[in-house]
Enzyme design. Structure first.
Site, mmCIF file in Angstrom:
data_model
loop_
_atom_site.group_PDB
_atom_site.id
_atom_site.type_symbol
_atom_site.label_atom_id
_atom_site.label_comp_id
_atom_site.label_asym_id
_atom_site.label_seq_id
_atom_site.Cartn_x
_atom_site.Cartn_y
_atom_site.Cartn_z
ATOM 1 N N CYS A 1 0.844 -1.183 0.000
ATOM 2 C CA CYS A 1 0.000 0.000 0.000
ATOM 3 C C CYS A 1 0.891 1.248 0.000
ATOM 4 O O CYS A 1 1.892 1.270 0.707
ATOM 5 C CB CYS A 1 -0.876 -0.029 1.249
ATOM 6 S SG CYS A 1 -1.998 1.357 1.400
ATOM 7 N N PRO A 2 0.585 2.226 -0.781
ATOM 8 C CA PRO A 2 -0.571 2.501 -1.630
ATOM 9 C C PRO A 2 -0.338 2.201 -3.117
ATOM 10 O O PRO A 2 -1.109 2.641 -3.959
ATOM 11 C CB PRO A 2 -0.780 3.988 -1.439
ATOM 12 C CG PRO A 2 0.616 4.520 -1.361
ATOM 13 C CD PRO A 2 1.389 3.444 -0.610
#
Length: 134
Positions: free
Chosen positions: A72-73
């Protein structure tokens, strides 16, 4: 413009597999190619799972984004960059194994007013389907 972390469906590599005849079945007017069988698990390290064949009733993805192994992200950033490159109404498939993607992808779709179409379990991670709405 071509980027290494996604692949367009319908390319020469997809046309390598031909139709698979079924013994004893009637030959239809047009044959439908069948995806190759999933590899058998071995005692060695697991290979990353590839794009899943769409289940019955699921739309076929125009673009597949391979975000397996990325944290993430990055899967969301890759999705946000690529969704602009497909026509409105087309489906993008995102492959991700980061636990945050399980909730981030549907949440991003809600924030950006795109349709979250499906989430399929893979051997390692998930395949998410997103339909572009604008």
């Amino acid at each position: 413009m071509s980027r290494g972390w996604f692949s367009r469906k319908g390319t020469a590599q997809d046309s390598q597999a031909g139709p698979v005849p079924v013994p004893g079945a009637a030959t239809p007017a047009s044959t439908v190619p069948v995806a190759p069988a999933a590899p058998v698990a071995s005692a060695g390290p697991a290979a990353p799972a590839g794009p899943a064949a769409p289940a019955a009733g699921q739309p076929r993805a125009m673009v597949t984004i391979d975000a397996l192994g990325r944290k993430c992200p990055i899967p969301i950033i890759m999705l946000a960059e690529q969704i602009r490159d497909v026509p409105v109404g087309a489906v993008i498939e995102v492959l991700a194994d980061d636990p945050a993607a399980y909730t981030d992808v549907p949440a991003w779709c809600g924030m950006k007013s795109h349709e979250f179409v499906f989430r399929d379990e893979l051997e390692s991670g998930w395949a998410f389907g997103i339909r572009r709405r604008y």
